[in-house]
Design an enzyme around this catalytic site. Structure first.
Site, PDB file in Angstrom:
ATOM      1  N   VAL A  82      -4.484 -13.423  -0.882  1.00 51.40           N
ATOM      2  CA  VAL A  82      -4.652 -14.794  -1.372  1.00 51.40           C
ATOM      3  C   VAL A  82      -4.228 -14.953  -2.830  1.00 51.40           C
ATOM      4  CG1 VAL A  82      -6.486 -15.348   0.253  1.00 51.40           C
ATOM      5  CG2 VAL A  82      -7.076 -14.345  -1.949  1.00 51.40           C
ATOM      6  N   THR A 107      -9.728 -21.862   3.047  1.00 59.29           N
ATOM      7  CA  THR A 107     -10.019 -22.169   4.447  1.00 59.29           C
ATOM      8  C   THR A 107     -11.403 -22.787   4.621  1.00 59.29           C
ATOM      9  OG1 THR A 107     -10.770 -19.890   4.749  1.00 59.29           O
ATOM     10  CG2 THR A 107      -8.495 -20.389   5.346  1.00 59.29           C
ATOM     11  N   ILE A 114       0.834  -1.200   0.000  1.00 58.96           N
ATOM     12  CA  ILE A 114       0.000   0.000   0.000  1.00 58.96           C
ATOM     13  C   ILE A 114       0.867   1.248   0.000  1.00 58.96           C
ATOM     14  CG2 ILE A 114      -1.685   1.342   1.321  1.00 58.96           C
ATOM     15  CD1 ILE A 114      -2.927  -1.020  -0.005  1.00 58.96           C
ATOM     16  N   GLY A 127      -3.408  -8.660  -4.512  1.00 60.49           N
ATOM     17  CA  GLY A 127      -2.020  -8.532  -4.929  1.00 60.49           C
ATOM     18  C   GLY A 127      -1.093  -7.990  -3.876  1.00 60.49           C
ATOM     19  N   SER A 128      -1.608  -7.581  -2.710  1.00 57.57           N
ATOM     20  CA  SER A 128      -0.724  -7.066  -1.672  1.00 57.57           C
ATOM     21  C   SER A 128      -0.026  -8.224  -0.968  1.00 57.57           C
ATOM     22  CB  SER A 128      -1.527  -6.251  -0.655  1.00 57.57           C
ATOM     23  OG  SER A 128      -2.434  -7.087   0.051  1.00 57.57           O
ATOM     24  N   LYS A 167      -5.995  -2.601  15.172  1.00 57.17           N
ATOM     25  CA  LYS A 167      -6.343  -1.568  14.197  1.00 57.17           C
ATOM     26  C   LYS A 167      -7.558  -0.757  14.666  1.00 57.17           C
ATOM     27  CE  LYS A 167      -4.605  -0.918  10.737  1.00 57.17           C
ATOM     28  NZ  LYS A 167      -3.482   0.003  10.439  1.00 57.17           N
ATOM     29  N   SER A 184      -6.816   1.953   7.872  1.00 54.63           N
ATOM     30  CA  SER A 184      -7.424   0.951   8.744  1.00 54.63           C
ATOM     31  C   SER A 184      -7.878  -0.234   7.899  1.00 54.63           C
ATOM     32  CB  SER A 184      -8.576   1.568   9.536  1.00 54.63           C
ATOM     33  OG  SER A 184      -9.058   0.668  10.511  1.00 54.63           O
ATOM     34  N   LYS A 189     -11.316  -5.472   9.182  1.00 59.25           N
ATOM     35  CA  LYS A 189     -11.160  -6.393  10.316  1.00 59.25           C
ATOM     36  C   LYS A 189     -11.229  -5.674  11.655  1.00 59.25           C
ATOM     37  CE  LYS A 189      -8.604  -9.746   7.575  1.00 59.25           C
ATOM     38  NZ  LYS A 189      -8.985  -9.079   6.298  1.00 59.25           N
TER      39      LYS A 189
END
Length: 647
Positions: free
Chosen positions: A465, A482, A304, A460-461, A432, A417, A420
């Site tokens: 995933v 998962t 980011i 892509g960060s 956070k 932020s 989550k």
């Protein structure tokens, strides 16, 4: 300008050609008017007027920049300039003949015929040059020999719109691109059987499979960069059915000033199928608080942070201060920015945000006016196993940055932020949320405009995933998910950074901004789409395995929690949450002190209890254990660390 033109060989060729053609047009106008039999009085008039008429037209050609354009790119704009020059020269000639000769002995129709011939000859001359230069090997075969070059790969372009036309033009002009476009495919019935640059529109998507087989197509390019996710999914489905490789042009958000070239063609990515249109920036609003200002980004080498730096650089800040503790990442980003923005004053500040003294030195040395706080630990399972690091980095580090913004004259601070943080079930989300509470507290008690930006997962960060799925597919599987029901909000890295930049312009203080992210995406569906785009069949060629939720994870993520009111903004794609009363500074300090004591002792159970006291909506999985985690070797001597973090 004249000196530069005089050194250009092409200028002399064009000038000499124009003089000859203008003179020819004038003489031919007389021949046409008098049907090839000039009266005895006319040759004298031609000789009296031809020289100054030619001079007027050539001077006006200069005036309308007809000698600045490149032959290869003679365009509609150049054609309009030519028409203006010819019309103006026609008007001036009529006025001169009327004023000097009173039209005695002159035929008025000669000047009208001359105007038409001049446009035809001068325009045709330039168009002939363009055709000769840009026709290329594939164009010669198509236009003159009416057959195809067998040395090139047959290509079909999906989309006969503006992007398809630009791509076709690039392919025609660049002989290094080994493609021969056999036709277009477009679902618009009005375009069927028409041609674009001499290439036919062969049918619609339903006909694609037949077209590929009939014309021996070797590749398909999707040239609809503005297509919605639903449209792109449909197109990809038809392309897959043909069995030949297919690529796409990037979305317009990835292109600079809307330029589309063949070099931008790439493989279809999952981002193209994302069920939401990209965020469009209000560039003027962002430019007002970034251009010419000193801007700081913490965590600048992260996924980011680095994209934030790239986007900020476009707005020409007076200084860009990048704070990062990853030495290699900081060095590489600095080199990239200096290469792409040589005029940008870039400061690479190697340091750790938790250490107040280090950060204070950076603030005092560079006096940032706007701060983007992107430094954070974000990996949920990793923070469950190392919660003290989440406290050190996310809570303590953020308080150091926020406190300095409040006391060092920073005008605005945008804190990154996450979704989550809403009713968190894990340490990362709870820390956070704690950062949001700290930001709200300082927003009320300082002149700095503080705001937070809350968004979902970033495609892509680092830790997302998509890279994991790509690696698993390349290895032949299995792809691990998962739970088949787990869903997440998703956005691309550029979109995330766009929202952060926009929030800085919209914010007045104490807000939490949220992007309207559309419908959450099932991770299972994402995995299957990724496998399909990679050319495999899910569950047959690539297996999908379900591993169960990891520590701290939940099935569904939220963007809004109880007590937060959604308010409109001036932009339809961004929401703002106006939170209730903030915690007093002394309460915040007490919670941070308690968290620090527990974190320095590596007390997992105590950290979660302290986080729950600070963030009542936090619902951890509490399992009492020994006070100190004996398996962890601290990076610092504890007494030394306490001194370093004393402030």
């Amino acid at each position: 300008m004249l000196y530069r033109l005089a050194r250009n060989r092409n200028f002399f060729i064009t000038l000499i050609g124009d003089i000859g053609l203008v003179g020819l047009a004038y003489y031919a106008a007389y021949l046409i008017r008098f049907e090839g039999q000039l009266p005895a009085t006319q040759p004298g008039l031609i000789h009296q007027t031809a020289v100054w008429m030619v001079m007027i037209k050539i001077v006006l050609f200069f005036r309308f920049d007809m000698y600045k354009g490149m032959w290869r790119y003679f365009s509609v704009v150049d054609m309009l300039n030519m028409v203006k020059a010819c019309l103006l020269s026609f008007s001036i000639t009529i006025l001169i003949v009327l004023g000097v000769y009173r039209f005695e002995g002159f035929s008025r129709s000669v000047f009208v015929i001359d105007l038409g011939l001049c446009l035809l000859l001068i325009g045709g001359f330039r168009m002939a040059i363009r055709i000769a230069l840009t026709d290329g090997r594939r164009g010669m075969h198509r236009l003159w020999l009416r057959k195809r070059n067998t040395h090139l790969k047959n290509l079909v372009i999906v989309g006969a719109g503006s992007a398809g036309e630009k791509l076709m033009r690039e392919l025609n002009e660049n002989d290094d691109l080994a493609y021969d476009v056999v036709g277009f495919v477009d679902d618009d019935p009005l375009k069927l059987k028409q041609t674009l640059h001499g290439v036919p529109i062969l049918g619609n998507l339903q006909d694609l499979k037949t077209i590929v087989r009939e014309y021996q197509v070797g590749e398909i390019i999707i040239a609809i960069p503005s297509a919605s996710a639903q449209t792109m999914r449909r197109i990809v489905g038809f392309c897959k059915s043909t069995g030949v490789p297919f690529k796409t042009l990037p979305g317009m958000g990835e292109l600079i000033e809307g330029r589309v070239t063949a070099s931008a063609v790439r493989e279809v990515r999952y981002e193209d199928l994302l069920g939401r249109d990209p965020v469009n920036l209000d560039l003027d609003q962002i430019g007002r608080y970034l251009t010419g200002k000193r801007v700081m980004v913490t965590g600048g080498a992260g996924s980011i942070g680095s994209e934030l730096c790239r986007q900020i650089a476009r707005f020409a800040p007076s200084q860009l201060i990048i704070v990062e503790r990853n030495e290699s990442g900081l060095y590489e980003l600095e080199l990239e920015l200096k290469r792409n923005y040589p005029g940008l004053n870039t400061v690479a500040a190697l340091g750790t945000i938790q250490i107040h003294g280090t950060m204070e030195q950076i603030f005092d040395a560079h006096r940032p006016q706007t701060v983007f706080h992107a430094a954070a630990y974000k990996h949920v399972p990793m923070m469950e196993h190392h919660p003290w690091e989440a406290v050190f980095n996310n809570v303590l580090g953020s308080r150091v940055v926020v406190r300095l913004c409040a006391t060092k004259g920073v005008e605005r601070c945008v804190v990154v932020s996450t979704d989550k943080a809403v009713r968190p079930t894990n340490v990362m989300g709870a820390t956070k949320r704690m950062v949001e509470l700290i930001t709200e507290c300082y927003a009320v008690h300082s002149t700095c405009k503080f705001m937070a930006v809350r968004f979902g997962n970033v495609l892509g960060s680092a830790g997302s995933v998509l890279p994991l799925f790509k690696a698993q597919i390349q290895a032949g599987g299995p792809v691990t998910v998962t739970d088949p029901e787990v869903t997440r909000y998703f956005m691309t890295i550029p979109e995330a950074c766009s929202l952060i930049l926009q929030a800085g312009g919209l914010g007045r203080g104490s807000e939490i901004f949220i992007l309207k992210m559309g419908t959450p995406v099932k991770i299972d569906s994402m995995a299957r789409d990724m496998i399909t785009l990679s050319g495999f069949i899910p569950d047959e060629e690539i297996e999908i395995q379900y591993t169960g939720l990891r520590p701290g994870e939940k099935l569904y993520e939220e963007l809004i929690t109880q007590g937060e009111d959604v308010l409109p903004t001036e932009r339809n794609d961004i929401m703002v949450l106006k939170a209730g009363a903030c915690l007093p500074p002394e309460v915040i300090d007490r919670h941070v002190a308690e968290l620090m004591d527990r974190a320095l002792d590596r007390d997992v159970y105590g950290i979660k209890l302290a986080l729950r006291a600070a963030v009542p909506e936090y619902r951890p999985q509490l399992q009492k254990q020994s006070t100190k985690n004996a398996d962890v070797i601290p990076f610092f001597d504890e007494s030394k660390m306490k001194r370093l973090l004393a402030n």
